[in-house]
Design a protein around this motif. Structure first.
Motif, PDB file in Angstrom:
ATOM      1  N   ARG A 148      27.219  -8.183  -3.621  1.00 19.68           N
ATOM      2  CA  ARG A 148      27.640  -9.677  -3.764  1.00 19.68           C
ATOM      3  C   ARG A 148      26.751 -10.355  -2.730  1.00 19.68           C
ATOM      4  N   TRP A 149      25.973 -11.518  -3.610  1.00 20.38           N
ATOM      5  CA  TRP A 149      25.006 -12.176  -2.731  1.00 20.38           C
ATOM      6  C   TRP A 149      25.044 -13.866  -3.330  1.00 20.38           C
ATOM      7  N   ARG A 200      20.660  -4.029  -9.569  1.00 15.10           N
ATOM      8  CA  ARG A 200      21.700  -4.716  -8.800  1.00 15.10           C
ATOM      9  C   ARG A 200      22.497  -5.698  -9.563  1.00 15.10           C
ATOM     10  N   ASN A 259      25.112  -8.872  -9.610  1.00 15.60           N
ATOM     11  CA  ASN A 259      25.667  -9.652  -8.585  1.00 15.60           C
ATOM     12  C   ASN A 259      27.174  -9.787  -8.988  1.00 15.60           C
ATOM     13  N   THR A 295      29.186 -11.991  -7.847  1.00 20.16           N
ATOM     14  CA  THR A 295      29.630 -13.316  -7.872  1.00 20.16           C
ATOM     15  C   THR A 295      29.384 -13.831  -9.082  1.00 20.16           C
TER      16      THR A 295
END
Length: 118
Positions: free
Chosen positions: A31-32, A46, A48, A50
Motif C-alpha cells: 500500500r502506498w 508490486r 498497489n 490502494t
C-alpha cells in the motif's frame, strides 16, 4: 509475432499469475499513496492495494480481481518488453497493446484509470 503472442507461446498460459511465476517474477501487494497502481523491477511486480480498494463491487474487469489482473499484466508487459524487445520501444503504447491482447480486453486498458483518478 506480438509481445503477447510470444509470452503466451513461451509460458503456455494467459493467466498473469502463472505467467509471472513461470517467468520467475514475484508479485507482492503493498500500500502506498495513489500515484501509481503498480511498479516493477527485474524479478518483482508490486501491486498497489490502494488502487484495488477503488474497484467496483460488480463482477468483471472493474472488480478487484479484474483490476489486479490488469495491473499485473501491465507490469509484466514492461518486464518482458525490456527483456525481449530490441531498441528503445518499451513504451506505454506497446505495453497497453500487450495487456489488451493478452487479456483479450474489449476496451483500452487506460479505461481503468478512471477508477483510481476519481
Amino acid at each position: 509475432m506480438s509481445l503477447a503472442e510470444r509470452a503466451i507461446e513461451e509460458f503456455g498460459t494467459r493467466d498473469v499469475h502463472e505467467m509471472a511465476r513461470r517467468a520467475g517474477v514475484r508479485i507482492v501487494f503493498e500500500r502506498w499513496p495513489l500515484v501509481s497502481v503498480g511498479e516493477c523491477e527485474t524479478g518483482l511486480i508490486r501491486v498497489n492495494q490502494t488502487a484495488l480498494e477503488r474497484a467496483s463491487e460488480d463482477a468483471g474487469w472493474f472488480s478487484r480481481e479484474g483490476l489486479e489482473r490488469l495491473i499485473i499484466a501491465h507490469e509484466l508487459g514492461h518486464l518482458l518488453a525490456a527483456k525481449w524487445v530490441e531498441g528503445e520501444d518499451h513504451s506505454e503504447a506497446l505495453v497497453h497493446d500487450f495487456v489488451r491482447e493478452l487479456l483479450d480486453l474489449p476496451f483500452a486498458p487506460t479505461e481503468c484509470e478512471r477508477l483510481w483518478k476519481r
